[in-house]
Design an enzyme around this catalytic site. Sequence first.
Site, PDB file in Angstrom:
ATOM      1  N   ASP A  82       0.812  -1.222   0.000  1.00  0.00           N
ATOM      2  CA  ASP A  82       0.000   0.000   0.000  1.00  0.00           C
ATOM      3  C   ASP A  82       0.844   1.269   0.000  1.00  0.00           C
ATOM      4  O   ASP A  82       0.455   2.290  -0.549  1.00  0.00           O
ATOM      5  CB  ASP A  82      -0.915   0.041   1.246  1.00  0.00           C
ATOM      6  CG  ASP A  82      -1.897  -1.104   1.212  1.00  0.00           C
ATOM      7  OD1 ASP A  82      -2.089  -1.666   0.105  1.00  0.00           O
ATOM      8  OD2 ASP A  82      -2.452  -1.437   2.274  1.00  0.00           O
ATOM      9  N   HIS A 179       8.518  13.129   0.003  1.00  0.00           N
ATOM     10  CA  HIS A 179       8.288  11.692   0.188  1.00  0.00           C
ATOM     11  C   HIS A 179       9.469  10.840  -0.219  1.00  0.00           C
ATOM     12  O   HIS A 179       9.337   9.692  -0.557  1.00  0.00           O
ATOM     13  CB  HIS A 179       7.015  11.215  -0.520  1.00  0.00           C
ATOM     14  CG  HIS A 179       5.788  11.854   0.055  1.00  0.00           C
ATOM     15  ND1 HIS A 179       5.432  11.677   1.386  1.00  0.00           N
ATOM     16  CD2 HIS A 179       4.883  12.677  -0.490  1.00  0.00           C
ATOM     17  CE1 HIS A 179       4.341  12.387   1.617  1.00  0.00           C
ATOM     18  NE2 HIS A 179       3.985  13.013   0.496  1.00  0.00           N
TER      19      HIS A 179
END
Lengths: 220, 639
Positions: A82, A179
Amino acid sequence: MWNWFKHKNYPDFWKEYLKTFKIKQPKSIEKTRFIVFDTETTGLDTVKDRILSIGAIAITNGIIDVADNFEIYLKQDEFNTDTVEIHGILKEGNIEKFSEEKAIEYFINYLQNAVLIAHHAAFDVKMINAALTRMNLPKLKNKSIDTGILYKKLDGKTGNHFNLDALCKEFNIPKHDRHTASGDAFITALLFLKIISKLKKERTVYYSDLFRTTNNKGLI
Amino acid sequence: MKNTIAERIFDFLKDFPPFDILTKEQLFLIAANVKVVYVEKDRVVFKQKELPHENFYIVKDGAIGLYRTLDLDSILVDICDEGDIFGLRPLVQNDHYLMSAKANEESILYAISVEILKEIIQSNDKVSKFLIASFSTNIKTPYANNNYGQLFANVDTLEGNNTNLSDFQTAEYSKNPITCNKKTSIKEAALIMSSNRVGSILIVENKNPIGIITDKDLRLKIATGLVSIDEKVDQIMSSPVITVSDKITTSEAQIAMLKHKITHLCITKDGTPNSELCGIMSEHDIVVLQGNNPSVLIKELKRAKNIETLRYIRQKTSKLLKGYIEQKIPIIFISNIISEITSALTIKAIELSILEMETKPPVKFGWLALGSQGRKEQLLITDQDNALVFENVFDEDYKTTKDYFISLSKKITNKLNTIGFEYCPANMMASNPKFCLSVNEWKNKFNKWITQPSEKSIMMCTIFFDYDLVYGNKKLVDKISKSIFKSIKSYEIFLNFLGRNALINPPPLGFFRQFLVENDGAHKDQFDIKSKALMPLIDAARLLCLSHNLKNENNTIKRYVNLIDIEPQNKDLYLSCIDAFKILLRFRTEQGLKHNDSGRYIDLKNLSKSEKLKLKGAFKPIKDIQELLNIRYNLSQMM
């Protein structure tokens, strides 16, 4: 006595790490070596999830030192599909990857007695500590600063949660490499410098103020 | 190991000079050792007179102002924005900071260690050239340095490296050169040349070129009887030959010919004399390649019978100009040729107009080009500025004479307009009764402008003083010139007024992002290169020449050359003005060709960093010549 005995059995890198804390810390914002870091993880569960990568960069005397940076990617046993989309780190990438033990060892060697800075630092520190526990080692000894909490010490800041994106916008920080652990560490480093500079304009900032986790009344 | 942060810095630096010319390894080494500095607004990075830091800086985000403090005044010298380097000179020269650097906005800087850079400078010649060039814009007296002329040239070289290769045509040459071997007799060789209708023959040995014979050799060595036609060709051939590779560009070929003072180049396989001959390039080939040879154009012009032909020739001239600019041919050479053609066109327009008149001109007259055409600095098609002077006549003949010349002038200006020189919007043309005058009227007019200086009359002077006789009687013009100097002599304060006018437009400080920074700190997104850079240099040259009674020369560059003779003590300054003027004129021409306009207003968004740097280098001499005028004419008291 038991503690002393266990101490003797620590791996060399940890002993070296402990030694650095015997040196007297400068206790001034200018002289302290700060390390801004970020971890990318498989999830938000500090027990079950694992570290995918660590990125870090040092600040000394208000200057971000690119030469003093750290970037490492970890091999995965636990793999949570995920979160791949966010981080873009696939289990088998082209980047050289290290076992958790090696990665943590290198990170500890890099840290020494620096003061840690991270956005929502508690989480990243817990992730490192969890890895240390799996290696039968004690928790990190470094002091840490949360840029989220530091931000709340500024005049007129209320509320509880400030995500990095929102603060980047407020402080006009370009979001490159968001990120990735290194990218976020660099952004956080700029954020730290900007908050400190703004705080200094509002009042005198003492070294000890940085570590108060209470709200803005902590500063005189 | 991966280094995301250094890669990001690498990506930023690689777009800015001089980092764009480093090798990947060199640049990565720099990027990986950058120190990132955050400065809040108004914080000082370094102070004037301070010892240099170990690093120099490049602005990542924000803006840094450079200030020089003199006594109590702090003067903004420059503003650095994204990609600009500052604080480097003192490091390289081991000197104190000459200026203070202060954040005009919240900024992020990359500090780069000078030690790493020093290593790179030693191994990368281009980088050191860039650095020298960038210093030239902010050292105190750049032209005190003997290398000043080269500083600009270096920017040029740098630019050349960035220029798209397609800008440089590969030169055309004849691929089947006529050859013979060295045992051929001179007579035979001449017969071969004649039957092939060529002006040269190459002598080859094992396919390699070893010599050349041209028509000139036959004329000088054979026809004069020095050598017999029965001798072998090696007796008279020029040897060795100059060889080049087929990759040579037109401009390189031209340079090679100029350098060796020859008219033919041999093309060989690898460019050396020891390889197979593949062709020959003559000066003529280059002329043909340029499409339009100025001397051919002028010949065509002289034969022209109608206005359409003239229009066509004017258009061809534009192409010629474009070619010259692309080939980086010296701007003086270009402006001479273009001026010649413009003059020839005007003369033809006048001749055709006189033919159309029912009668011949009643008295002697002169046609004057004004402004840039008068200075022979007109490169692009701009509007026409002209005037007419006719011989003094008796009062009773005045009206008919004037009417004649006005109607002649109307025909001429109309033709010029058709050819491509648009009407002057301010109507400063000979067809205007105010500018079609007798000698005495002109004398009075100039005298009035000089002795009753107003803002308007000074402006008129700046246009009309640069008159140049294009057609007609020179004596009439000489009379006017004499009278002008007499007027100035009797009313010397006029020069001060002219001086004040020359200072109206100070050059800009420099560039900041897409803006031009004016002296008062104002930002403009357009740069008026004519009024802010070219005119101040033109005005200064005119004024200084007038003060020395020099009227024979209008061209700005030649005016400065004359001034160097008269004031050798200011040689460096005047040389720097010449350099700056050349750069600016070329720049304006390039911009005009690019955007198909007069090139006067330059949109700063379209300028590259190195173009800005080049322009900025030209601002400094303007500032200095204005300072000289200010002191010489005591203008600060007048302002």
